[in-house]
Motif scaffolding. Structure first.
Motif, PDB file in Angstrom:
ATOM      1  N   PRO A   1       0.819  -1.227   0.000  1.00  0.00           N
ATOM      2  CA  PRO A   1       0.000   0.000   0.000  1.00  0.00           C
ATOM      3  C   PRO A   1       0.841   1.261   0.000  1.00  0.00           C
ATOM      4  N   HIS A   2       2.146   1.135   0.361  1.00  0.00           N
ATOM      5  CA  HIS A   2       2.989   2.326   0.432  1.00  0.00           C
ATOM      6  C   HIS A   2       3.633   2.663  -0.914  1.00  0.00           C
ATOM      7  N   VAL A   3       3.581   1.771  -1.873  1.00  0.00           N
ATOM      8  CA  VAL A   3       4.169   2.018  -3.194  1.00  0.00           C
ATOM      9  C   VAL A   3       3.053   2.369  -4.165  1.00  0.00           C
ATOM     10  N   PRO A   4       3.060   3.540  -4.762  1.00  0.00           N
ATOM     11  CA  PRO A   4       1.972   3.915  -5.676  1.00  0.00           C
ATOM     12  C   PRO A   4       2.040   3.100  -6.958  1.00  0.00           C
ATOM     13  N   THR A   5       0.875   2.876  -7.523  1.00  0.00           N
ATOM     14  CA  THR A   5       0.812   2.142  -8.785  1.00  0.00           C
ATOM     15  C   THR A   5       1.416   2.983  -9.909  1.00  0.00           C
ATOM     16  N   PRO A   6       2.111   2.364 -10.843  1.00  0.00           N
ATOM     17  CA  PRO A   6       2.746   3.134 -11.928  1.00  0.00           C
ATOM     18  C   PRO A   6       1.693   3.821 -12.793  1.00  0.00           C
ATOM     19  N   LYS A   7       2.018   5.063 -13.176  1.00  0.00           N
ATOM     20  CA  LYS A   7       1.111   5.827 -14.026  1.00  0.00           C
ATOM     21  C   LYS A   7       1.267   5.399 -15.480  1.00  0.00           C
ATOM     22  N   PRO A   8       0.187   5.445 -16.231  1.00  0.00           N
ATOM     23  CA  PRO A   8       0.307   5.077 -17.654  1.00  0.00           C
ATOM     24  C   PRO A   8       1.168   6.092 -18.402  1.00  0.00           C
ATOM     25  N   LYS A   9       1.919   5.598 -19.373  1.00  0.00           N
ATOM     26  CA  LYS A   9       2.797   6.475 -20.156  1.00  0.00           C
ATOM     27  C   LYS A   9       1.963   7.347 -21.091  1.00  0.00           C
ATOM     28  N   LEU A  10       2.344   8.611 -21.178  1.00  0.00           N
ATOM     29  CA  LEU A  10       1.650   9.573 -22.028  1.00  0.00           C
ATOM     30  C   LEU A  10       2.433   9.816 -23.302  1.00  0.00           C
ATOM     31  N   THR A  11       1.707  10.134 -24.328  1.00  0.00           N
ATOM     32  CA  THR A  11       2.374  10.501 -25.579  1.00  0.00           C
ATOM     33  C   THR A  11       2.930  11.914 -25.475  1.00  0.00           C
ATOM     34  N   LYS A  12       3.707  12.303 -26.471  1.00  0.00           N
ATOM     35  CA  LYS A  12       4.317  13.634 -26.466  1.00  0.00           C
ATOM     36  C   LYS A  12       3.250  14.714 -26.514  1.00  0.00           C
ATOM     37  N   ALA A  13       2.226  14.506 -27.309  1.00  0.00           N
ATOM     38  CA  ALA A  13       1.147  15.495 -27.401  1.00  0.00           C
ATOM     39  C   ALA A  13       0.398  15.613 -26.083  1.00  0.00           C
ATOM     40  N   GLU A  14       0.156  14.466 -25.408  1.00  0.00           N
ATOM     41  CA  GLU A  14      -0.544  14.501 -24.121  1.00  0.00           C
ATOM     42  C   GLU A  14       0.301  15.198 -23.060  1.00  0.00           C
ATOM     43  N   ARG A  15       1.614  14.916 -23.032  1.00  0.00           N
ATOM     44  CA  ARG A  15       2.488  15.595 -22.077  1.00  0.00           C
ATOM     45  C   ARG A  15       2.489  17.100 -22.301  1.00  0.00           C
ATOM     46  N   ARG A  16       2.519  17.518 -23.565  1.00  0.00           N
ATOM     47  CA  ARG A  16       2.507  18.950 -23.874  1.00  0.00           C
ATOM     48  C   ARG A  16       1.203  19.594 -23.412  1.00  0.00           C
ATOM     49  N   ALA A  17       0.074  18.895 -23.597  1.00  0.00           N
ATOM     50  CA  ALA A  17      -1.208  19.432 -23.154  1.00  0.00           C
ATOM     51  C   ALA A  17      -1.239  19.581 -21.639  1.00  0.00           C
ATOM     52  N   VAL A  18      -0.681  18.600 -20.923  1.00  0.00           N
ATOM     53  CA  VAL A  18      -0.634  18.678 -19.464  1.00  0.00           C
ATOM     54  C   VAL A  18       0.220  19.857 -19.016  1.00  0.00           C
ATOM     55  N   GLN A  19       1.350  20.060 -19.685  1.00  0.00           N
ATOM     56  CA  GLN A  19       2.223  21.181 -19.327  1.00  0.00           C
ATOM     57  C   GLN A  19       1.540  22.519 -19.551  1.00  0.00           C
ATOM     58  N   GLU A  20       0.834  22.642 -20.679  1.00  0.00           N
ATOM     59  CA  GLU A  20       0.127  23.893 -20.945  1.00  0.00           C
ATOM     60  C   GLU A  20      -0.945  24.156 -19.897  1.00  0.00           C
ATOM     61  N   ALA A  21      -1.666  23.093 -19.496  1.00  0.00           N
ATOM     62  CA  ALA A  21      -2.693  23.260 -18.462  1.00  0.00           C
ATOM     63  C   ALA A  21      -2.068  23.654 -17.127  1.00  0.00           C
ATOM     64  N   GLN A  22      -0.913  23.063 -16.788  1.00  0.00           N
ATOM     65  CA  GLN A  22      -0.245  23.418 -15.544  1.00  0.00           C
ATOM     66  C   GLN A  22       0.226  24.864 -15.551  1.00  0.00           C
ATOM     67  N   ARG A  23       0.746  25.323 -16.698  1.00  0.00           N
ATOM     68  CA  ARG A  23       1.177  26.723 -16.785  1.00  0.00           C
ATOM     69  C   ARG A  23       0.002  27.676 -16.607  1.00  0.00           C
ATOM     70  N   ALA A  24      -1.119  27.360 -17.262  1.00  0.00           N
ATOM     71  CA  ALA A  24      -2.296  28.221 -17.137  1.00  0.00           C
ATOM     72  C   ALA A  24      -2.798  28.264 -15.690  1.00  0.00           C
ATOM     73  N   ALA A  25      -2.839  27.093 -15.041  1.00  0.00           N
ATOM     74  CA  ALA A  25      -3.285  27.065 -13.654  1.00  0.00           C
ATOM     75  C   ALA A  25      -2.335  27.824 -12.738  1.00  0.00           C
ATOM     76  N   LYS A  26      -1.037  27.715 -13.008  1.00  0.00           N
ATOM     77  CA  LYS A  26      -0.051  28.436 -12.206  1.00  0.00           C
ATOM     78  C   LYS A  26      -0.201  29.937 -12.363  1.00  0.00           C
ATOM     79  N   ALA A  27      -0.473  30.364 -13.607  1.00  0.00           N
ATOM     80  CA  ALA A  27      -0.668  31.800 -13.842  1.00  0.00           C
ATOM     81  C   ALA A  27      -1.896  32.311 -13.095  1.00  0.00           C
ATOM     82  N   GLU A  28      -3.000  31.530 -13.094  1.00  0.00           N
ATOM     83  CA  GLU A  28      -4.215  31.945 -12.382  1.00  0.00           C
ATOM     84  C   GLU A  28      -3.974  31.994 -10.873  1.00  0.00           C
ATOM     85  N   ARG A  29      -3.264  30.971 -10.349  1.00  0.00           N
ATOM     86  CA  ARG A  29      -2.972  30.972  -8.910  1.00  0.00           C
ATOM     87  C   ARG A  29      -2.100  32.150  -8.516  1.00  0.00           C
TER      88      ARG A  29
END
Length: 470
Positions: free
Chosen positions: A15-43
């Motif tokens: 229970p102390h070891v988290p399950t591995p996350k599924p691998k994302l494609t390059k486009a999905e990683r880029r979308a996540v980064q853009e969303a994180q930047r936008a959220a950071k700017a709003e915060r």
């Protein structure tokens, strides 16, 4: 004996070891980064608003000792509270500008310093002049030159280096060491602060600026400790003047003398953009030697520096033809020799120059036309560069969306509002690299050399000069 079957044990999960996350494609990683930047700017914006109101309420309900202490700090600073407030406002505006522009950065060139339009309004003069009594306060000439670096009024390897050395002369002439510090160490710190200000706040320094700055640092480091202050200043000013004369002015005249032998009557010379060395050699061949030839000036957006070359050559009575880069293949058929300028010369013989130069050299190679680069030896770099991606400079992307530069720039209707388009990014590369196989010869003050002799030229230089290339 009959073996008992092994007991089937269920695989227990930790229970102390988290399950591995599924691998994302390059486009999905880029979308996540853009969303994180936008959220950071709003915060960040919400946090700034909450912080301002919280500080105001805390100041209103604080104790009398706190209010008295704040009042004493304001009185002792002599209005420094207003300077600190303006500096904080400048810093927040710069951070907001950086966050807004980050979403439009081209990821393939994210390793390069990104263009941020945060100088000269609040982030330059306000922060530098807020504490004029500080030992790290910058000289007014440094700030003035930084403005011109940032807005592009000083452009070109020779011009940027020349203005930097002239600014250092002003700094040396007006310099007064701080109490308890030696003249050489304090002056070196001041010069380094000026150079760092230009590089971080205004524009990335060129190879020529880096080599000349290393030369100035070596001069300061080699000053005698027992030398008088006036004598040390006079010696430094004389050495800088000698460097300007020998490595820039005189070198340009020698390059013009060497290259003019490659121009004959009736030739058609092609050049691209603007280069002081090329302008000087063409004027020398036409005016001083009286040779009759025609020049084809090739130009490219967004800077359109070839217009300055065209204005210079026609002013000296040289017949010229002006064409944009997309018509290069049509005029290359009649060209005799190509003369190009260089921003830096790498040790492997490749040449770093204004973007578009590589295309001109490639077209000349296809048409069997010799390509000669005019380059002073102080632009030689000990680095080896094989392409234009690893080391380059990013310009203002808004220049790509405009036709022309300066006050006469016209905004393109098709690209107007490009920052609001979700899937559109503009890239403005300042330089490209021409490999040595596309270079017929390099014209320096030492003579016309093949690209393979650049490394030999670096080795043959004496140690005092070679130290400027590291």
């Amino acid at each position: 004996k009959i073996k008992k079957p092994a007991k089937m044990t269920e695989k227990k999960t930790n229970p102390h070891v988290p399950t591995p996350k599924p691998k994302l494609t390059k486009a999905e990683r880029r979308a996540v980064q853009e969303a994180q930047r936008a959220a950071k700017a709003e915060r960040g914006g919400a946090k700034a608003n909450r912080g301002g109101s919280g500080k105001a309420s805390k100041g209103g309900g604080g104790s009398g000792a706190t209010a008295e202490r704040q009042q004493q700090q304001g009185n002792s600073s002599g209005g420094g509270g207003r300077s600190n407030a303006s500096a904080a406002a400048a810093g927040s505006s710069c951070e907001t500008a950086a966050v807004d522009g980050a979403s439009k950065d081209v990821q393939e060139f994210s390793h390069l310093p990104q263009y941020r339009k945060k100088y000269p309004t609040d982030c330059g003069l306000t922060l530098s002049l807020s504490t004029p009594s500080s030992p790290s306060a910058l000289h007014p000439s440094v700030l003035s030159l930084g403005l011109r670096y940032a807005n592009g009024s000083v452009r070109g390897a020779n011009s940027r280096c020349r203005e930097m050395l002239l600014c250092f002369k002003d700094v040396v002439r007006d310099f007064e060491p701080s109490p308890g510090k030696t003249f050489s160490s304090d002056l070196e710190h001041t010069v380094k602060a000026a150079f760092q200000h230009w590089t971080t706040r205004c524009r990335t320094h060129s190879v020529s600026m880096g080599n000349s700055f290393s030369f100035v640092k070596s001069l300061i480091a080699n000053l005698p400790r027992d030398a008088a202050e006036d004598e040390a200043k006079e010696d430094l000013l004389e050495q800088i003047d000698s460097y300007l004369h020998e490595r820039l002015s005189f070198a340009g005249r020698v390059i013009a003398s060497h290259a003019s032998h490659k121009i004959h009557d009736g030739d058609v010379i092609l050049t691209y953009g603007r280069s002081e060395a090329v302008q000087a050699l063409l004027r020398h061949a036409a005016v001083e030697l009286g040779k009759k030839f025609r020049v084809v000036v090739v130009d490219g957006r967004p800077l359109l520096e070839g217009r300055e070359t065209l204005r210079y050559l026609t002013g000296h009575g040289i017949e010229c033809t002006y064409v944009l880069l997309n018509g290069l293949s049509y005029v290359m058929r009649e060209v005799s020799t190509v003369f190009l300028g260089a921003a830096a010369l790498m040790s492997n013989g490749s040449v770093l120059s204004r973007v578009g130069t590589m295309g001109v050299a490639l077209a000349a190679r296809a048409a069997n036309v010799p390509v000669l680069f005019g380059c002073e030896t102080y632009k030689i770099s000990a680095r080896v560069q094989l392409e234009s991606i690893t080391g380059n400079e990013l310009g203002n992307p808004d220049d790509v969306a405009s036709i022309g530069t300066g006050a006469g720039a016209v905004r393109s209707q098709e690209l107007d509002g490009w920052r609001d388009a979700p899937n559109l990014k503009l890239l403005n590369l300042m330089y490209d690299l021409t490999p040595s196989e596309f270079v017929s010869g390099i014209v320096t003050e030492m003579g016309i050399l093949p690209p393979s002799s650049v490394a030999v030229l670096i080795r043959e230089m004496n140690p005092q000069e070679e130290s400027a290339y590291h």
